[in-house]
Enzyme design. Structure first.
Site, PDB file in Angstrom:
ATOM      1  N   ASP A  57      -7.176  -1.548  -3.430  1.00  0.00           N
ATOM      2  CA  ASP A  57      -7.944  -0.488  -4.086  1.00  0.00           C
ATOM      3  C   ASP A  57      -7.123   0.177  -5.187  1.00  0.00           C
ATOM      4  O   ASP A  57      -7.632   1.015  -5.927  1.00  0.00           O
ATOM      5  CB  ASP A  57      -8.474   0.532  -3.089  1.00  0.00           C
ATOM      6  N   SER A  58      -5.864  -0.259  -5.333  1.00  0.00           N
ATOM      7  CA  SER A  58      -5.060   0.144  -6.494  1.00  0.00           C
ATOM      8  C   SER A  58      -5.680  -0.346  -7.795  1.00  0.00           C
ATOM      9  O   SER A  58      -5.266   0.087  -8.877  1.00  0.00           O
ATOM     10  CB  SER A  58      -3.632  -0.391  -6.357  1.00  0.00           C
ATOM     11  N   ASP A  96      -8.843  -4.737   0.402  1.00  0.00           N
ATOM     12  CA  ASP A  96      -8.930  -3.352   0.871  1.00  0.00           C
ATOM     13  C   ASP A  96     -10.385  -2.932   1.030  1.00  0.00           C
ATOM     14  O   ASP A  96     -11.200  -3.147   0.125  1.00  0.00           O
ATOM     15  CB  ASP A  96      -8.272  -2.403  -0.136  1.00  0.00           C
ATOM     16  N   LYS A 126      -8.371  -5.017   4.849  1.00  0.00           N
ATOM     17  CA  LYS A 126      -7.333  -4.046   5.191  1.00  0.00           C
ATOM     18  C   LYS A 126      -7.943  -2.653   5.145  1.00  0.00           C
ATOM     19  O   LYS A 126      -8.764  -2.359   4.278  1.00  0.00           O
ATOM     20  CB  LYS A 126      -6.155  -4.124   4.220  1.00  0.00           C
ATOM     21  N   GLU A 128      -6.948   1.732   6.089  1.00  0.00           N
ATOM     22  CA  GLU A 128      -5.891   2.712   6.337  1.00  0.00           C
ATOM     23  C   GLU A 128      -6.185   3.534   7.578  1.00  0.00           C
ATOM     24  O   GLU A 128      -7.340   3.803   7.912  1.00  0.00           O
ATOM     25  CB  GLU A 128      -5.764   3.642   5.124  1.00  0.00           C
ATOM     26  N   GLU A 195       3.917   1.939   4.455  1.00  0.00           N
ATOM     27  CA  GLU A 195       4.163   2.433   3.102  1.00  0.00           C
ATOM     28  C   GLU A 195       4.951   3.727   3.098  1.00  0.00           C
ATOM     29  O   GLU A 195       4.587   4.701   3.756  1.00  0.00           O
ATOM     30  CB  GLU A 195       2.835   2.635   2.354  1.00  0.00           C
TER      31      GLU A 195
END
Length: 277
Positions: A57-58, A96, A126, A128, A195
């Site tokens: 998602d970066s 993501d 993925k 979070e 991270e």
């Protein structure tokens, strides 16, 4: 004005799978992971031998110019993932789940994950979070979709944190991270991204888990490492955390090339007779 590039068939390419990563951890072979958002870059990275490509998602930052990862949508992520999957013949492609696509409830999360797998052809998703997302992880995995976890600094929660500083420096947060890592492993995650946490803690967590850890700003003792490709190649240079190593300065290479092109056009040196019909 340009011709479409088509990936040439590669003979005897061994696909990287979630099982491959498990075997690499067992053998002590570090896992190399980079981000990818488009066909051309993904093809180069795949042919170079990267083990895992993360459609992160970066993309919200480096492709769309947003300040945070929050604005990118599930449809955007599926589009980027489709581009990457079409280029890849070897790497494991992880996508993501973006902010808002899984936090509401586990049913919504499953629908989002299924869309990523069906519409993009991804190999895994993925997401979070720790203990709070365990039911969501379990529900997605029950549907046969591999899940990679993400602990430590979780950019989708940046407004809750209020800062991008290192996480889990104090013992209370470190203990919660240890607990979250074990819970995510028990829930069925095939790997975890750690991270921006202290290297000592990352080493401890890595040693405590049977699944691989992928570090970013978490020291050398994780089972693998990940960087945003645009940072590693020097395409973006205004983001300078200590964990980024620039393996090239493509911003300058591209600038020099474009300026040379402009000059050749101005001088009528391009196209030459050999480049004309």
């Amino acid at each position: 004005m340009s011709t479409r590039t088509v990936a040439a068939p590669v003979v005897d390419v061994k696909r990287v799978t979630t099982q491959s990563l498990q075997e690499m951890k067992a053998a002590g072979i570090p896992i190399a992971m980079l981000t990818a958002y488009d066909y051309t870059t993904a093809r180069i990275l795949d042919r170079a031998g990267v083990d895992v490509l993360l459609v992160g998602d970066s993309a919200s930052n480096v492709m769309a110019g947003h300040e945070t990862t929050l604005p990118i949508t599930l449809d955007h992520m599926i589009y980027h993932a489709q581009c990457v999957v079409r280029a890849v013949q070897r790497a494991l492609v992880v996508v993501d789940l973006p902010f808002g696509s899984y936090q509401g409830n586990s049913k919504e999360a499953l629908i989002s994950a299924i869309r990523v797998m069906k519409e993009a052809g991804a190999h895994a998703v993925k997401l979070e979070g720790g203990e709070a997302v365990v039911p969501t992880v379990e529900r997605i995995i029950t549907a046969g979709i591999p899940v990679m976890g993400h602990l430590g600094l979780t950019p989708q929660s940046i407004y809750r944190f209020g800062t991008y500083k290192v996480r889990a420096r104090d013992e209370q947060e470190a203990e919660q991270l240890r607990r979250d890592a074990l819970l995510l492993q028990q829930a069925g995650c095939f790997a975890l991204v750690l991270e921006k946490i202290p290297a000592v803690l990352a080493a401890e967590v890595t040693a405590s888990l049977s699944i691989p850890t992928i570090g970013i700003g978490a020291g050398v003792h994780c089972d693998g490492q990940v960087l945003v490709t645009h940072d590693a190649l020097g395409l973006t240079t205004d983001f300078n955390p200590r964990f980024v190593r620039r393996y090239a300065r493509l911003d300058q290479v591209i600038t020099d090339a474009v300026q040379a092109y402009i000059q050749d056009v101005r001088d009528r040196a391009f196209p030459s007779d050999e480049e004309s019909y």
